[in-house]
Structure formats: C-alpha cells, structure tokens
Design a protein around this motif. Structure first.
Motif, PDB file in Angstrom:
ATOM      1  N   GLY A 191       0.819  -1.198   0.000  1.00 58.25           N
ATOM      2  CA  GLY A 191       0.000   0.000   0.000  1.00 58.25           C
ATOM      3  C   GLY A 191       0.851   1.245   0.000  1.00 58.25           C
ATOM      4  N   VAL A 192       0.234   2.359  -0.389  1.00 56.88           N
ATOM      5  CA  VAL A 192       0.903   3.656  -0.360  1.00 56.88           C
ATOM      6  C   VAL A 192      -0.050   4.649   0.289  1.00 56.88           C
ATOM      7  N   SER A 193       0.453   5.426   1.226  1.00 53.87           N
ATOM      8  CA  SER A 193      -0.384   6.385   1.946  1.00 53.87           C
ATOM      9  C   SER A 193      -0.100   7.798   1.478  1.00 53.87           C
ATOM     10  N   LEU A 194      -1.154   8.435   0.969  1.00 55.62           N
ATOM     11  CA  LEU A 194      -1.102   9.833   0.545  1.00 55.62           C
ATOM     12  C   LEU A 194      -2.456  10.447   0.881  1.00 55.62           C
ATOM     13  N   PHE A 195      -2.586  11.738   0.685  1.00 52.80           N
ATOM     14  CA  PHE A 195      -3.900  12.327   0.819  1.00 52.80           C
ATOM     15  C   PHE A 195      -4.730  11.930  -0.397  1.00 52.80           C
ATOM     16  N   SER A 196      -6.036  11.819  -0.204  1.00 53.50           N
ATOM     17  CA  SER A 196      -6.919  11.155  -1.164  1.00 53.50           C
ATOM     18  C   SER A 196      -6.845  11.661  -2.608  1.00 53.50           C
ATOM     19  N   PRO A 197      -6.759  12.957  -2.892  1.00 47.72           N
ATOM     20  CA  PRO A 197      -6.789  13.389  -4.298  1.00 47.72           C
ATOM     21  C   PRO A 197      -5.694  12.772  -5.178  1.00 47.72           C
ATOM     22  N   PRO A 198      -4.413  12.775  -4.769  1.00 42.34           N
ATOM     23  CA  PRO A 198      -3.407  12.143  -5.630  1.00 42.34           C
ATOM     24  C   PRO A 198      -3.654  10.656  -5.837  1.00 42.34           C
ATOM     25  N   LEU A 199      -4.170   9.970  -4.812  1.00 41.77           N
ATOM     26  CA  LEU A 199      -4.405   8.535  -4.926  1.00 41.77           C
ATOM     27  C   LEU A 199      -5.497   8.221  -5.939  1.00 41.77           C
ATOM     28  N   ILE A 200      -6.530   9.053  -5.982  1.00 39.73           N
ATOM     29  CA  ILE A 200      -7.621   8.822  -6.931  1.00 39.73           C
ATOM     30  C   ILE A 200      -7.112   8.925  -8.360  1.00 39.73           C
ATOM     31  N   ALA A 201      -6.271   9.926  -8.614  1.00 40.69           N
ATOM     32  CA  ALA A 201      -5.698  10.089  -9.948  1.00 40.69           C
ATOM     33  C   ALA A 201      -4.788   8.913 -10.289  1.00 40.69           C
ATOM     34  N   MET A 202      -3.989   8.471  -9.311  1.00 42.17           N
ATOM     35  CA  MET A 202      -3.054   7.378  -9.559  1.00 42.17           C
ATOM     36  C   MET A 202      -3.769   6.036  -9.705  1.00 42.17           C
ATOM     37  N   ARG A 203      -4.843   5.838  -8.930  1.00 35.58           N
ATOM     38  CA  ARG A 203      -5.616   4.593  -9.034  1.00 35.58           C
ATOM     39  C   ARG A 203      -6.173   4.434 -10.442  1.00 35.58           C
ATOM     40  N   LYS A 204      -6.629   5.506 -11.028  1.00 30.57           N
ATOM     41  CA  LYS A 204      -7.165   5.451 -12.390  1.00 30.57           C
ATOM     42  C   LYS A 204      -6.066   5.099 -13.384  1.00 30.57           C
ATOM     43  N   LYS A 205      -4.899   5.659 -13.167  1.00 30.40           N
ATOM     44  CA  LYS A 205      -3.778   5.413 -14.081  1.00 30.40           C
ATOM     45  C   LYS A 205      -3.269   3.982 -13.973  1.00 30.40           C
ATOM     46  N   PHE A 258      -8.272  20.566 -13.546  1.00 30.76           N
ATOM     47  CA  PHE A 258      -7.157  19.639 -13.732  1.00 30.76           C
ATOM     48  C   PHE A 258      -7.638  18.198 -13.728  1.00 30.76           C
ATOM     49  N   LEU A 259      -8.536  17.853 -12.815  1.00 33.42           N
ATOM     50  CA  LEU A 259      -9.049  16.478 -12.761  1.00 33.42           C
ATOM     51  C   LEU A 259      -9.652  16.076 -14.100  1.00 33.42           C
ATOM     52  N   GLU A 260     -10.432  16.963 -14.706  1.00 30.20           N
ATOM     53  CA  GLU A 260     -11.045  16.672 -15.997  1.00 30.20           C
ATOM     54  C   GLU A 260      -9.979  16.479 -17.075  1.00 30.20           C
ATOM     55  N   SER A 261      -8.925  17.294 -17.045  1.00 35.33           N
ATOM     56  CA  SER A 261      -7.843  17.158 -18.018  1.00 35.33           C
ATOM     57  C   SER A 261      -7.066  15.862 -17.803  1.00 35.33           C
ATOM     58  N   PHE A 262      -7.135  15.334 -16.586  1.00 35.40           N
ATOM     59  CA  PHE A 262      -6.451  14.098 -16.217  1.00 35.40           C
ATOM     60  C   PHE A 262      -7.381  12.892 -16.381  1.00 35.40           C
ATOM     61  N   ASP A 263      -8.559  13.144 -16.966  1.00 32.81           N
ATOM     62  CA  ASP A 263      -9.570  12.120 -17.221  1.00 32.81           C
ATOM     63  C   ASP A 263     -10.115  11.501 -15.937  1.00 32.81           C
ATOM     64  N   VAL A 264     -10.310  12.349 -14.928  1.00 28.35           N
ATOM     65  CA  VAL A 264     -10.918  11.926 -13.665  1.00 28.35           C
ATOM     66  C   VAL A 264     -12.186  12.744 -13.466  1.00 28.35           C
ATOM     67  N   ASP A 265     -13.301  12.077 -13.174  1.00 25.37           N
ATOM     68  CA  ASP A 265     -14.568  12.757 -12.948  1.00 25.37           C
ATOM     69  C   ASP A 265     -14.536  13.469 -11.592  1.00 25.37           C
ATOM     70  N   PRO A 266     -14.627  14.802 -11.557  1.00 28.71           N
ATOM     71  CA  PRO A 266     -14.586  15.532 -10.277  1.00 28.71           C
ATOM     72  C   PRO A 266     -15.643  15.073  -9.281  1.00 28.71           C
ATOM     73  N   LYS A 267     -16.751  14.518  -9.771  1.00 28.55           N
ATOM     74  CA  LYS A 267     -17.820  14.074  -8.889  1.00 28.55           C
ATOM     75  C   LYS A 267     -17.412  12.857  -8.062  1.00 28.55           C
ATOM     76  N   THR A 268     -16.367  12.148  -8.517  1.00 27.17           N
ATOM     77  CA  THR A 268     -15.910  10.957  -7.798  1.00 27.17           C
ATOM     78  C   THR A 268     -14.810  11.280  -6.794  1.00 27.17           C
ATOM     79  N   VAL A 269     -14.447  12.548  -6.710  1.00 30.07           N
ATOM     80  CA  VAL A 269     -13.323  12.966  -5.874  1.00 30.07           C
ATOM     81  C   VAL A 269     -13.799  13.948  -4.810  1.00 30.07           C
ATOM     82  N   PRO A 270     -13.385  13.774  -3.549  1.00 29.31           N
ATOM     83  CA  PRO A 270     -13.778  14.735  -2.506  1.00 29.31           C
ATOM     84  C   PRO A 270     -13.312  16.142  -2.860  1.00 29.31           C
ATOM     85  N   SER A 271     -14.114  17.122  -2.492  1.00 25.92           N
ATOM     86  CA  SER A 271     -13.769  18.526  -2.715  1.00 25.92           C
ATOM     87  C   SER A 271     -12.585  18.926  -1.849  1.00 25.92           C
TER      88      SER A 271
END
Length: 277
Positions: A191-205, A258-271
């Motif tokens: 596992g890798v521990s980071l704050f949630s936003p970077p992990l969501i982007a990386m999980r998709k990748k 940025f999330l949209e440009s990274f192909d991540v739906d902002p609705k799936t990511v905490p504000s």
C-alpha cells in the motif's frame, strides 16, 4: 613600488566592502521586494498530480498548485517561474531563498519554526491508502502488522502520521509521490499512503488497488509555505489571495479543471473545500 602596493590594498578593501554590502542588501531584501525586482514568482513544484503535473517531454506545469501560482504571478505583474523541489526539500529551498512559495505544504508546528504560513488554509483533504485489493482495511490498526509494507513520501504529514501509528509495519520512504506510487505499482509494497486526491488520480492510471480512508479518518488543512522574515508583506498578501480564491470557489474550479484534463470525474473525488464535505 610602495605606493602601488598601497593602492592595490585600498582597491581590495573597497571591493570587499562593496561585495559585503551587496550580500547584506540581498539578505535583507524582503520577498515582496525581491519578486518585484526580479520580475518573477518562484513557485516550488514536484511531480504530484493533482497538485503539480508535467507531461513527459513537455515544459509546462499544470495542476492546482501551478494554476494558483500562475494566477498569483499575474496579479503581481510578474512571470511564473516553476522551480523543481521535493516535499522533503521544500522547507530548505524556502530557507535558502531558492523558491518564494510552496503550495500544499502542511503547516505543522515543526515546520512553523523554520518557515512561515498564511493564517487561512490553502485547501482541506483527508489521509487515505491505496492498497492491494485483497486486503481488508477498516481502521489503521488493520495495517499495523509485521510484514506489512507501506510507501510514503519522505518528510510529509503522511510520513509523520503512519510512522507514529503503525510501529509494527515497515515504512518505505521516497523523495516524491511518484516514486512512492511506483513502489506500489511494482508490488514492492502492499500500500501507499497519501492524501486522497493524488491517490484517486493514480488509481485510475494504474488500474488496480482499492482506496480506503481508515478510521479514524485524518482530515486536515494544507497550507502554502513562505520564507520566514521580518517583513510580512508577502505572507499577508498570500493570505488575502488564497482566502479570496478559496471563498469565491476559484480554488475548487482550478482543481476540477485539472481532474477533468487528467480524465478523472470531479464528482468521484472529494472537494478541497471543507464546506463541501
């Protein structure tokens, strides 16, 4: 001959005095005045989407931190100048006057002794873990086991938190988020521990792994570090500016762009706004 020696000595003294005066002036110049004099705002950047991101082979930095830095530079009437650092070296870079500001730098008591922070938080986020799919994780104690290997970015809030709360686990520390993620990708860690936003982007990748926020969930503000100095003009201006961006919702807009440009739906990511949780 004697006159020539005295003349050379006098010139050397004058040169030394002028050099010392120049160094002293540079040391005493406030960040605010230095930015205006140089004509650029030096922003610390590191490969860590969604905060900072640069595509391989390209020069332009994007991400929330880069967007805010570019807008700040525009407000100041200067150029945006990205300077590459790591999370572990950002404080030293501020102290050494290599950068003027570092975004997404948590305002801890230890860091506050070395650098300064604006009064208003830059953003809010929660600590999470990207872990193997076969692990059952409900709380932090589920990860506190012999043989459990976790990756973190060295010198970060994540490093401090899991080092304290997971004494039985093996913690591998890396200079950047990207290297910590790579350790998980190569299965060197579970596992890798980071704050949630970077992990969501990386999980998709990566296309694998589960993202969990173990109980008790650590929700924390993040800030923007600046150099500690007597003249607080720049720090106070940063405080006013990030407060304005946050309260008008512009910070969230840049984040979602940025999330949209990274192909991540902002609705799936905490504000990044606490008011939206």
């Amino acid at each position: 001959m004697e006159f020539l020696k005295k003349l050379i000595a006098l010139v050397a003294i004058i040169f030394s005095v002028n050099l010392y005066t120049s160094f002293a002036h540079a040391a005493n110049t406030s960040t605010w005045d230095a930015i205006k004099s140089r004509g650029d705002l030096r922003v610390g950047v590191t490969q860590a989407p969604p905060w900072f991101y640069k595509k391989p082979g390209e020069q332009e930095w994007t991400g929330l931190g880069a967007s805010v830095g570019k807008q700040m530079a525009k407000e100041l009437g200067v150029e945006f100048k990205p300077v590459e650092v790591t999370w572990g070296t950002a404080v030293a870079a501020l102290q050494a006057n290599k950068i003027d500001i570092m975004f997404v730098l948590d305002a801890t008591p230890a860091r506050a002794m070395a650098v300064d922070f604006p009064a208003h938080p830059f953003i809010y986020y929660a600590l999470a873990v990207l872990a193997d799919d076969d692990l059952t994780i409900n709380n932090w104690e589920d990860l506190n086991k012999e043989g459990m290997k976790l990756a973190v970015s060295q010198g970060t809030t994540m490093d401090t938190y899991i080092t304290k709360h997971l004494p039985k686990a093996t913690i591998l520390r890396f200079p950047s988020n990207g290297e910590a993620i790579a350790a998980f990708q190569s299965r060197r860690v579970q596992g890798v521990s980071l704050f949630s936003p970077p992990l969501i982007a990386m999980r998709k990748k990566l296309g694998r792994g589960q993202i969990v926020m173990p109980e008790p969930v650590l929700r924390t503000p993040s800030s923007a570090g600046v150099r500690k100095e007597d003249d607080k003009t720049f720090r106070d201006w940063v405080n006013t500016t990030i407060t304005y961006y946050y309260q008008t919702g512009q910070t969230q807009v840049w984040y979602e762009e940025f999330l949209e440009s990274f192909d991540v739906d902002p609705k799936t990511v905490p504000s990044v706004r606490m008011e939206d949780w």
